[in-house]
Design an enzyme around this catalytic site. Structure first.
Site, mmCIF file in Angstrom:
data_model
loop_
_atom_site.group_PDB
_atom_site.id
_atom_site.type_symbol
_atom_site.label_atom_id
_atom_site.label_comp_id
_atom_site.label_asym_id
_atom_site.label_seq_id
_atom_site.Cartn_x
_atom_site.Cartn_y
_atom_site.Cartn_z
ATOM 1 N N GLU A 99 0.812 -1.196 0.000
ATOM 2 C CA GLU A 99 0.000 0.000 0.000
ATOM 3 C C GLU A 99 0.852 1.254 0.000
ATOM 4 O OE1 GLU A 99 -1.328 0.598 4.495
ATOM 5 O OE2 GLU A 99 -1.979 -1.238 3.535
ATOM 6 N N CYS A 112 3.663 8.263 1.407
ATOM 7 C CA CYS A 112 4.164 7.290 2.375
ATOM 8 C C CYS A 112 4.297 5.971 1.611
ATOM 9 C CB CYS A 112 3.144 7.204 3.505
ATOM 10 S SG CYS A 112 3.577 6.032 4.763
ATOM 11 N N CYS A 119 6.617 -7.558 6.761
ATOM 12 C CA CYS A 119 7.816 -7.154 7.510
ATOM 13 C C CYS A 119 8.164 -8.268 8.488
ATOM 14 C CB CYS A 119 7.565 -5.856 8.271
ATOM 15 S SG CYS A 119 9.023 -5.278 9.188
ATOM 16 N N CYS A 123 7.195 -6.147 15.318
ATOM 17 C CA CYS A 123 6.711 -5.209 16.341
ATOM 18 C C CYS A 123 5.257 -5.586 16.656
ATOM 19 C CB CYS A 123 6.813 -3.771 15.853
ATOM 20 S SG CYS A 123 8.504 -3.362 15.356
ATOM 21 N N CYS A 126 2.014 -3.593 15.353
ATOM 22 C CA CYS A 126 2.001 -3.147 13.955
ATOM 23 C C CYS A 126 1.338 -4.175 13.052
ATOM 24 C CB CYS A 126 3.438 -2.892 13.508
ATOM 25 S SG CYS A 126 3.600 -2.638 11.726
ATOM 26 N N GLU A 174 10.457 -2.787 6.655
ATOM 27 C CA GLU A 174 11.586 -2.143 7.320
ATOM 28 C C GLU A 174 12.636 -1.823 6.244
ATOM 29 O OE1 GLU A 174 12.700 -0.671 9.985
ATOM 30 O OE2 GLU A 174 14.674 -0.621 9.054
ATOM 31 N N SER A 205 12.357 5.873 7.541
ATOM 32 C CA SER A 205 11.981 5.536 8.916
ATOM 33 C C SER A 205 12.444 4.113 9.192
ATOM 34 C CB SER A 205 10.461 5.638 9.060
ATOM 35 O OG SER A 205 10.052 5.177 10.331
ATOM 36 N N HIS A 230 9.704 4.074 20.460
ATOM 37 C CA HIS A 230 8.543 3.509 21.162
ATOM 38 C C HIS A 230 8.771 3.130 22.616
ATOM 39 C CE1 HIS A 230 6.700 3.503 17.285
ATOM 40 N NE2 HIS A 230 7.440 2.516 16.831
ATOM 41 N N CYS A 347 0.073 1.783 8.183
ATOM 42 C CA CYS A 347 0.866 0.578 8.369
ATOM 43 C C CYS A 347 0.204 -0.758 8.036
ATOM 44 C CB CYS A 347 1.332 0.534 9.816
ATOM 45 S SG CYS A 347 3.068 0.872 9.913
HETATM 46 N N1 SAH Z 1 9.595 -0.230 9.548
HETATM 47 C C1 SAH Z 1 9.787 1.161 9.670
HETATM 48 C C2 SAH Z 1 8.904 1.996 8.770
HETATM 49 C C3 SAH Z 1 7.465 1.570 8.621
HETATM 50 S S1 SAH Z 1 6.424 1.763 10.010
HETATM 51 C C4 SAH Z 1 9.649 1.595 11.108
HETATM 52 O O1 SAH Z 1 9.210 0.791 11.927
HETATM 53 O O2 SAH Z 1 10.041 2.702 11.395
HETATM 54 C C5 SAH Z 1 6.145 3.514 10.086
HETATM 55 C C6 SAH Z 1 5.794 3.999 11.467
HETATM 56 O O3 SAH Z 1 4.480 3.577 11.885
HETATM 57 C C7 SAH Z 1 6.753 3.489 12.529
HETATM 58 O O4 SAH Z 1 7.115 4.520 13.398
HETATM 59 C C8 SAH Z 1 5.910 2.441 13.216
HETATM 60 O O5 SAH Z 1 6.378 2.140 14.490
HETATM 61 C C9 SAH Z 1 4.553 3.086 13.216
HETATM 62 N N2 SAH Z 1 3.446 2.163 13.514
HETATM 63 C C10 SAH Z 1 3.385 0.835 13.274
HETATM 64 N N3 SAH Z 1 2.204 0.332 13.691
HETATM 65 C C11 SAH Z 1 1.508 1.348 14.197
HETATM 66 C C12 SAH Z 1 0.213 1.465 14.794
HETATM 67 N N4 SAH Z 1 -0.581 0.402 14.930
HETATM 68 N N5 SAH Z 1 -0.178 2.679 15.208
HETATM 69 C C13 SAH Z 1 0.618 3.757 15.074
HETATM 70 N N6 SAH Z 1 1.846 3.716 14.505
HETATM 71 C C14 SAH Z 1 2.288 2.528 14.083
HETATM 72 FE FE1 SF4 Z 2 8.135 -3.672 10.580
HETATM 73 FE FE2 SF4 Z 2 8.125 -1.044 11.160
HETATM 74 FE FE3 SF4 Z 2 5.938 -2.571 11.550
HETATM 75 FE FE4 SF4 Z 2 8.068 -2.885 13.130
HETATM 76 S S1 SF4 Z 2 6.772 -1.036 12.956
HETATM 77 S S2 SF4 Z 2 6.877 -4.537 12.199
HETATM 78 S S3 SF4 Z 2 9.705 -2.552 11.683
HETATM 79 S S4 SF4 Z 2 6.869 -2.099 9.603
#
Ligand code: SAH
Ligand code: SF4
Length: 358
Positions: A99, A112, A119, A123, A126, A174, A205, A230, A347
């Site tokens: 997306e 974005c 990924c 996390c 996410c 990532e 990011s 985080h 995300c």
């Molecule tokens: N993998 C990279 C970039 C993609 S995620 C990273 O983790 O930085 C982009 C951003 O969205 C990151 O800061 C991630 O932690 C955040 N994110 C992921 N899931 C989320 C959620 N459920 N609510 C808010 N932010 C979220």
């Molecule tokens: Fe991957 Fe970023 Fe989501 Fe973590 S927050 S699972 S690194 S996309």
């Protein structure tokens, strides 16, 4: 970077070809040399799909589509915020569903983009992490999303610039776990002969893959860095962000400090606000000195609920308290607005829903 430099090592879309490679293919079909330049600039500058190339003959457009597919199919498009947030589900290279979102603001329009389908970082909160990794995207597949966004930005409301001004790697995946292709994509996006966006308008990011941060500084010192922190204690960060077990806070902070020294740019720290998990005053007090030492900008993101994570986002009162602690410590902090909630524009959620429906 010049046209002669090969930035892509795998070809899944026309955007994976260099200008020279495209010229070789067209000349082997008996096309004059200027034709490749014409097609190239339509692809990159005008963001045209083959069928929109009115100055190219229908026969050649058809041959291009057959032999060098564009590699970008729009599967679904959704709008929110009265058209100021526009999101697409794209199939890239005929296989990878990801997306991409473009968000228009008064002074900018930001795309974005995704670096991977899924990924592997895991996390917990996410949606993309909950899917696991399906595939790395090629450099061209990544850059092609910005091309889609450039085309789409023209449709943003008149209260926005109606042209793409920024690109952030905050979609699925990532970036530094797909480093070779992401660095290639950064080359394409910032090459004046290709996409031609100023590197200062591009931000990567990362969850904090330490070796990749140094290489980003070496190869693209003008590109911005956002680190998804985080949590400000290893105990909590180990739980929320599993790669922390490999690269804990201390080496991560050293890597960000080195990036800042090398690039002379202000890093960002991303922090999803999770109710009673990482929104405590204790965490804010641990975060403040880290942010101060790095002169970082802290970006608080209200948590977007995901199916695989039962905890909710922080209340406005808890966010205010957290902000208060940081501000009293003279930390530069903002709370990000929640764009596109109604279309799951955060995300990986649209892609996940589509996968579930298949
Ligand atoms: N993998 C990279 C970039 C993609 S995620 C990273 O983790 O930085 C982009 C951003 O969205 C990151 O800061 C991630 O932690 C955040 N994110 C992921 N899931 C989320 C959620 N459920 N609510 C808010 N932010 C979220
Ligand atoms: Fe991957 Fe970023 Fe989501 Fe973590 S927050 S699972 S690194 S996309």
């Amino acid at each position: 970077m010049s046209n002669e430099t090969a930035y892509a090592s795998q070809v899944r879309t026309v955007y994976d070809l260099t200008h020279e490679e495209l010229a070789e293919r067209l000349s082997s079909w008996g096309e004059p040399a200027y034709r490749a330049s014409q097609v190239w600039s339509q692809l990159w500058k005008r963001a045209a799909t083959y069928d929109q190339m009115s100055d190219v003959s229908p026969a050649l457009r058809e041959r291009l589509e057959d032999e060098i597919p564009l590699g970008v199919e729009v599967l679904d498009e959704r709008l929110a915020d009265r058209g100021a947030t526009r999101k697409a589900l794209l199939r890239l290279g005929g296989a990878h569903v990801i997306e991409v979102v473009v968000m228009g603001y008064r002074d900018r329009a930001t795309a974005c983009i995704s670096s991977q389908a899924g990924c592997a970082m895991g996390c917990t909160f996410c949606a993309t992490g909950q899917m696991g990794l399906m595939n790395n995207l090629t450099a061209g597949e990544i850059a092609a999303q910005a091309v889609w966004a450039r085309r789409e930005a023209a449709k943003l409301p008149p209260s926005t610039p109606q042209r793409l001004t920024n690109v952030v790697f905050m979609g699925m995946g990532e970036p530094l776990a797909n480093e070779r292709h992401v660095l290639g994509a950064l080359g394409m996006l910032t090459d004046r002969a290709a996409f031609g966006l100023g590197a200062r308008h591009v931000t990567v990011s990362t969850v904090g893959l330490v070796p990749g941060i140094a290489r980003l500084a070496e190869t693209h010192p003008q590109v911005g860095l956002a680190v998804s922190l985080h949590a400000a204690s290893d105990e909590l960060r180990d739980q929320l962000v599993p790669p922390n077990r490999l690269w804990p806070l201390a080496p991560l902070e050293t890597a960000i400090a080195a990036w800042r020294a090398a690039t002379r740019r202000r890093p960002s720290i991303e922090w999803a606000m999770i109710d009673r998990v990482n929104d405590t005053e204790e965490q804010a007090e641990l975060l403040a000195p880290i942010a101060r030492r790095l002169s970082a900008h802290v970006n608080l993101i209200p948590l977007n609920p995901t199916p695989g994570y039962p905890v909710v986002g922080s209340s406005p009162a808890r966010i205010r308290r957290f902000v208060g602690v940081l501000e009293r410590a003279k930390v530069n902090v903002t709370v990000r607005d929640t764009r596109g909630r109604t279309i799951d524009a955060a995300c990986g959620q649209l892609a996940q829903r589509a996968a579930a429906a298949e």
